[in-house]
Design a protein around this motif. Sequence first.
Motif, PDB file in Angstrom:
ATOM      1  N   SER A 106       0.823  -1.209   0.000  1.00 49.85           N
ATOM      2  CA  SER A 106       0.000   0.000   0.000  1.00 49.85           C
ATOM      3  C   SER A 106       0.859   1.263   0.000  1.00 49.85           C
ATOM      4  N   LEU A 107       1.918   1.263   0.801  1.00 46.02           N
ATOM      5  CA  LEU A 107       2.831   2.414   0.820  1.00 46.02           C
ATOM      6  C   LEU A 107       3.508   2.600  -0.533  1.00 46.02           C
ATOM      7  N   LEU A 108       4.002   1.517  -1.109  1.00 46.08           N
ATOM      8  CA  LEU A 108       4.736   1.606  -2.375  1.00 46.08           C
ATOM      9  C   LEU A 108       3.834   1.951  -3.556  1.00 46.08           C
ATOM     10  N   LEU A 109       2.566   1.528  -3.498  1.00 43.66           N
ATOM     11  CA  LEU A 109       1.632   1.834  -4.585  1.00 43.66           C
ATOM     12  C   LEU A 109       0.857   3.118  -4.310  1.00 43.66           C
ATOM     13  N   ARG A 110       1.304   3.862  -3.314  1.00 43.30           N
ATOM     14  CA  ARG A 110       0.687   5.146  -2.939  1.00 43.30           C
ATOM     15  C   ARG A 110      -0.808   4.995  -2.696  1.00 43.30           C
ATOM     16  N   SER A 111      -1.167   3.974  -1.931  1.00 44.31           N
ATOM     17  CA  SER A 111      -2.534   3.687  -1.488  1.00 44.31           C
ATOM     18  C   SER A 111      -3.484   3.288  -2.609  1.00 44.31           C
ATOM     19  N   THR A 112      -3.001   3.107  -3.826  1.00 43.48           N
ATOM     20  CA  THR A 112      -3.839   2.622  -4.921  1.00 43.48           C
ATOM     21  C   THR A 112      -3.567   1.129  -5.066  1.00 43.48           C
ATOM     22  N   VAL A 113      -4.205   0.339  -4.195  1.00 40.44           N
ATOM     23  CA  VAL A 113      -3.953  -1.097  -4.179  1.00 40.44           C
ATOM     24  C   VAL A 113      -5.022  -1.778  -5.027  1.00 40.44           C
TER      25      VAL A 113
END
Length: 183
Positions: A106-113
């Motif tokens: 979630s952090l790495l995908l900037r909350s766009t999971v």
Amino acid sequence: MAFSGSRDACPMVKNILLLDSEGKRVAVKYYSDDWPTNNAKLAFEKSLFTKTMKSNARTEAEITMFDNYIVVYKFVQDLHFFVTGGDDENELILASVLQGFFDSVSLLLRSTVDKREALENLDLIFLCLDEIVEKGMILETDANVIAGKVAVNSMDPGAPLSEQTISQALATAREHLTRTLFQ
């Protein structure tokens, strides 16, 4: 009394699965020979998905016994996160692995999971898996630590620091532009 180095001292993970909303693979890692062939792995994934798909594991992680394994799982958007351990493993430890995996993604995908974003950043997801578990042994469950290590590893080590921040800014701008075009 001498320490025997028993397996009880170290919890083990059998696999970590990231499946889509149809039960197809997005990213999977197996750390055990319990499923010796690819067909055995696919059959396990399909039957696990079928058993859990009607569950409401969207708000909190769920725990189930499945084929003599403990499985903790969570669903977010069109992605299904699973962590499997042996029947003698601690559910809370497996749940912390699951939460660490989900939070770092979630952090790495900037909350766009979601599936599209996960597929576009598959390298980051596999790096997350490598930072969390190695050969079945749990290395890290803190999402900030995992995401930090992955972010450092995914940068081009040959590029100067100033260029790395510029390329990161361009990637963010490209992402925002893409989002506005698809809305």
